[in-house]
Design an enzyme around this catalytic site. Structure first.
Site, short mmCIF file in Angstrom:
data_model
loop_
_atom_site.label_atom_id
_atom_site.label_comp_id
_atom_site.label_asym_id
_atom_site.label_seq_id
_atom_site.Cartn_x
_atom_site.Cartn_y
_atom_site.Cartn_z
N HIS A 121 -9.14 -4.09 -20.64
CA HIS A 121 -8.35 -3.58 -21.77
C HIS A 121 -7.35 -2.53 -21.30
O HIS A 121 -6.90 -1.70 -22.08
CB HIS A 121 -9.28 -3.02 -22.86
CG HIS A 121 -10.00 -4.11 -23.60
ND1 HIS A 121 -10.89 -3.86 -24.62
CD2 HIS A 121 -9.95 -5.46 -23.47
CE1 HIS A 121 -11.36 -5.02 -25.09
NE2 HIS A 121 -10.82 -6.00 -24.39
N CYS A 129 7.65 2.13 -20.73
CA CYS A 129 8.46 1.98 -21.94
C CYS A 129 8.00 0.73 -22.69
O CYS A 129 7.83 -0.34 -22.09
CB CYS A 129 9.94 1.82 -21.55
SG CYS A 129 10.97 1.38 -22.97
#
Ligand code: APR
Length: 241
Positions: A121, A129
């Site tokens: 995860h 960004c």
């Protein structure tokens, strides 16, 4: 499901296993002071996952998204691995466990010394960004800065709901699990797919260490209920004798 003392049974399985793959979730980190998600005082008692952990959160609720991760990053500065993490690191060095595939983004397994860790995860320690993927630093993210390349919003490299898991780590985890004699599942509600499917790639035994039952308990071979740190300490002592 096996009968008899589950702790002693699990100790035998760990001892006999030629290849053990460990799967961990947020319950592995609560004894380090990191809340989990779905327990009564977990993160989702205070935050709506759709507003903080989904792709849409960045576009539609950036303030809530940013606050959620900003708080977790600050809190993580105060936590360290607990006894259970240290035991798993020792078990890796002793060859008792082969791999940890974790849902956790806190890197406590690596801090404890485990080297074979797949973060399925993602992690909350590196940033980019959200629009152009330009790498960003923790300070820029915490300060709420925009991307210097395109002006887009910054985000941690966690896997959000609606996003793909890192494909190479996923492929290797499935490969290792399919060859494992034992899948040891620690501290997870097994709510989230596809992570919760990993145990079932293995023809080996599937054992759970958790505070409470999970959604998939009836498909597991053995369950030991209790705190991960305490159960792992008891198993460690049994394995020494
Ligand atoms: N020892 C053992 N089990 C524990 C402990 C502990 N000290 N503390 C909590 N638990 C158990 C809880 O009873 C619960 O069943 O750990 C489980 C944690 O479940 P969740 O809070 O659902 O966390 P997790 O399974 O890791 O969530 C999976 O959901 O939101 C997403 O991306 C997020 O990775 C996360 C994923």
């Amino acid at each position: 499901m096996e009968t008899g003392d589950p702790l002693k049974m699990l100790k035998e399985w760990i001892s006999a296993s030629q290849k053990t793959v460990v799967l961990t979730g947020a319950g592995m980190s609560t004894e380090s002071g990191v809340p989990d998600f779905r327990s009564k005082n977990g993160f989702y008692a205070h935050y709506d996952p759709a507003e903080v952990a989904s792709v849409g959160a960045i576009e539609n609720h950036y303030e809530t998204f940013h606050q959620f991760y900003q708080r977790r990053i600050e809190d993580l500065k105060k936590v360290k691995p607990h006894k259970g993490h240290e035991i798993l690191a020792q078990w890796e060095s002793e060859g008792r466990i082969h791999l940890i595939a974790t849902q956790n983004i806190d890197r406590l397994h690596q801090l404890a010394g485990n080297r074979n860790v797949y973060e399925l995860h993602g992690n909350i320690r590196t940033f980019r960004c959200a629009r152009c993927d330009h790498p960003a630093g923790e300070e820029s993210f915490l300060a709420g800065k925009r991307c210097p390349q395109c002006g887009g919003p910054l985000r941690p490299n966690v896997v959000l709901f609606g996003e793909m898991l890192p494909q190479e780590e996923w492929r290797k985890t499935v490969e290792e699990a399919s060859e494992a004699d034992l899948i040891l599942i620690i501290g997870t509600s097994l709510n989230v797919s596809p992570f919760n499917q990993i145990p079932f790639y293995s023809r080996g035994k599937k054992a759970l260490i958790n505070m409470e039952p999970t959604l998939l308990d009836d498909q597991l071979d053995l369950r030991v209920f209790g705190k991960a740190g305490e159960i792992l300490s008891q198993l460690h002592s049994l394995l020494l004798n």
